[in-house]
Design a protein around this motif. Structure first.
Motif: not given
Length: 131
Positions: A30-33, A35, A62-63, A88, A90, A103, A129
């Protein structure tokens, strides 16, 4: 008549040859964002070693807008423009032939490495997300 033989070494992503990766913690996963994004622009990328496009993708308020090099030349430019994608957002930027890829787009790999981009049915806005 001789039958065409396929060299298994030319199929690096053959599911028959790829073992499962080791388990990771749910926190790591879950640390991989991930979107939802919308492709705004597609440019040629002649400096890339492997055929690729340079894509500009809107990942929402937001990104923001990020650029990436993607080996998805199996899609014509017209099919990519406006397309909804999963990325991905982040991961650290990576320099590819002098271009900063910000990305990583998600897709399935055919045995020969051809990428089929993930598709999202329905209409999700850029920045949504992915769970």
């Amino acid at each position: 008549m001789a039958q065409h033989q396929i060299d298994p070494d030319t199929l690096p992503y053959d599911p028959e040859r790829l073992p499962a990766k080791p388990p990771v913690s749910i926190d790591t996963f879950f640390s991989v964002d991930l979107r939802v994004g919308r492709v705004l622009d597609v440019e040629d990328f002649p400096k890339a070693r492997k055929p690729a496009w340079r894509l500009t993708v809107d990942f929402g308020p937001h990104v923001g807008v990020l650029r990436t090099s993607a080996q998805v030349t199996n899609y014509p430019k017209e099919e990519l423009l406006g397309r909804t994608v999963v990325g991905a957002v982040n991961l650290p930027p990576k320099r590819i032939a002098g271009f900063e890829s910000q990305c990583l787009l998600m897709g399935g790999l055919a045995p020969d490495g051809t990428v089929t981009l993930l598709e999202l049915p329905g209409e999700l806005p850029p920045g949504a997300t992915v769970a």
